[in-house]
Design a protein around this motif. Structure first.
Motif, short mmCIF file in Angstrom:
data_model
loop_
_atom_site.label_atom_id
_atom_site.label_comp_id
_atom_site.label_asym_id
_atom_site.label_seq_id
_atom_site.Cartn_x
_atom_site.Cartn_y
_atom_site.Cartn_z
N ILE A 31 0.93 -1.20 0.08
CA ILE A 31 0.09 -0.24 -0.03
C ILE A 31 1.09 1.23 0.14
N ILE A 81 -12.31 8.01 -2.22
CA ILE A 81 -11.39 6.79 -2.58
C ILE A 81 -10.95 6.83 -3.98
N SER A 82 -12.19 6.94 -4.84
CA SER A 82 -11.73 6.84 -6.43
C SER A 82 -11.08 7.99 -6.57
N GLN A 85 -7.41 7.88 -5.74
CA GLN A 85 -6.83 6.55 -6.05
C GLN A 85 -6.23 5.77 -4.89
N GLU A 87 -5.43 3.21 -2.31
CA GLU A 87 -5.16 1.71 -2.20
C GLU A 87 -5.64 1.07 -0.85
N ALA A 88 -5.87 2.04 0.18
CA ALA A 88 -6.38 1.66 1.44
C ALA A 88 -7.01 2.69 2.02
N ALA A 105 -14.73 0.56 2.05
CA ALA A 105 -13.89 -0.11 1.61
C ALA A 105 -14.49 -1.13 0.97
N SER A 108 -15.72 -0.63 -2.46
CA SER A 108 -14.54 0.03 -3.42
C SER A 108 -13.66 -1.17 -3.97
N VAL A 111 -9.52 -2.06 -2.35
CA VAL A 111 -9.26 -1.06 -1.41
C VAL A 111 -9.51 -1.94 -0.14
N GLU A 112 -8.52 -1.84 0.89
CA GLU A 112 -8.38 -2.51 2.06
C GLU A 112 -8.62 -1.28 3.13
#
Length: 365
Positions: A31, A81-82, A85, A87-88, A105, A108, A111-112
């Protein structure tokens, strides 16, 4: 029977200084871009524990939580989140924030979720579900997620620095695990299911840890003294209580106490009370329905020492009419959590239990 186990986070760690290792924990997961959703007052304290992450080469974006776990807020976080970009997504705050981050999450792809609770007030950091509300704070029920929390890390000193009333609410919410689940899990037909046996053992552990160490843990947080008792009760509130429903699914997630909480949120008078406080009152209602007056007597002393609500008056609902009481009882009786757990109880029995509780406590004060 149908039972799906969702035991808890993929990784969990609770220790002093654990947040110093967060950067490495993210790196081993590959991440490099993170969105942090945080509260206000709690963030002022939490960010002091995240200096190593702040100084790292991991790209960080920040956004303020709006205060309620609504579908709109979850979708807003999904959009963030989008947009970033990420990743978490890291959630830093209380239970509603945890629930919103988990849901975002889950919605998405790839995504963590990473959770850093700042309160020991419920099991939200542990469970793969989110309790949803309207913008006005009325409970809508819960949504179960398809994936669990990737990483849950707890800094005990951060929990110790939280308001005492949230910790007391967490104690009440956790105490409910035993009273809500045992009436179902003690049935003979469930004594040969390995996971339900484990769930019941976790629920019993919740009760015993709270009864044996809860008052001491409250004194510890009041005195700002980190002790084994405080850490044990905090982990019980967050982790062990989460295991009850995680192992037992709908058979042990919740029954009357939480159903009563959910329906009382429709009254604005109760919005000044925390989730666990209203659940604490719900425990009393459930025990009254079961006519377990001896246990009510025992718990009443414990409640008084923590200033937990026992009656409608304690929740600013002393003016509730019998008609309104019947409406609440009718909604509780058909609550999905009761139907799923197979805790069958009628509107008349619930209404009678609520009224009997008022009468009984009025004569024993």
């Amino acid at each position: 029977m149908s039972l799906i186990a969702r035991t808890g986070p993929q990784e969990y760690e609770c220790r002093v200084g654990v947040l110093d290792s967060l950067t490495e924990k993210l790196r081993v997961r590959g991440i490099t871009k993170v969105l942090i959703i945080h509260g206000t007052d709690s963030w002022d304290k939490a960010k002091n524990y995240l200096t190593q992450l702040m100084d790292s080469d991991i790209t960080l974006e920040f956004a303020l939580f709006n205060g309620e776990c609504t579908h709109e807020e979850v979708d807003r976080i999904v959009g963030l989140i989008s947009q970033t970009q990420a990743e978490a997504v890291i959630g830093v705050g209380g239970g509603k924030l945890m629930d919103a981050v988990k849901f975002a999450a889950d919605k998405s792809s790839g995504v963590e979720s990473v959770l850093i609770p700042t309160l020991a007030s419920n099991c939200a950091p542990w469970t793969p579900l989110s309790v949803m509300y309207t913008a006005e704070g009325v409970c809508l029920g819960f949504v179960i997620h398809t994936k669990q929390v990737n990483l849950l890390v707890i800094e005990p000193n951060l929990l110790l620095d939280a308001p005492v009333d949230y910790f007391v609410a967490g104690i009440a919410d956790t105490l409910a695990k035993w009273y809500e689940s045992d009436v179902v899990l003690s049935r003979p037909e469930y004594q040969t299911n390995a996971l339900l046996l484990l769930s019941r053992a976790a629920a019993l552990n919740c009760r015993d840890s709270i009864v044996n160490y809860g008052l001491q843990a409250v004194k510890d947080i009041q005195n700002q003294t980190l002790t084994p008792a405080f850490i044990q009760v905090s982990e019980t509130i967050i982790a062990v209580s989460g295991l009850v429903g995680g192992l037992g699914d709908g058979y042990s997630r919740s029954t009357v106490a939480h159903a009563v909480h959910d329906k009382l949120t429709a009254f604005p008078e109760t919005h000044t009370f925390l989730h666990g406080e209203k659940v604490g009152y719900g425990i009393m209602v459930q025990l009254a329905i079961e006519e377990n007056w001896a246990e009510i007597d025992r718990l009443a002393v414990f409640y008084e020492s923590l200033n937990l609500p026992k009656t409608l008056a304690d929740l600013n609902l002393s003016d509730l009419t019998e008609e309104q009481l019947g409406e609440v009882a009718a909604k509780v009786a058909v609550d999905p959590i009761l139907l799923q757990s197979q805790y069958r109880v009628s509107k008349e029995v619930i209404q009678g239990g609520m009224r009997s509780l008022e009468n009984y406590l009025a004569t024993t004060v």
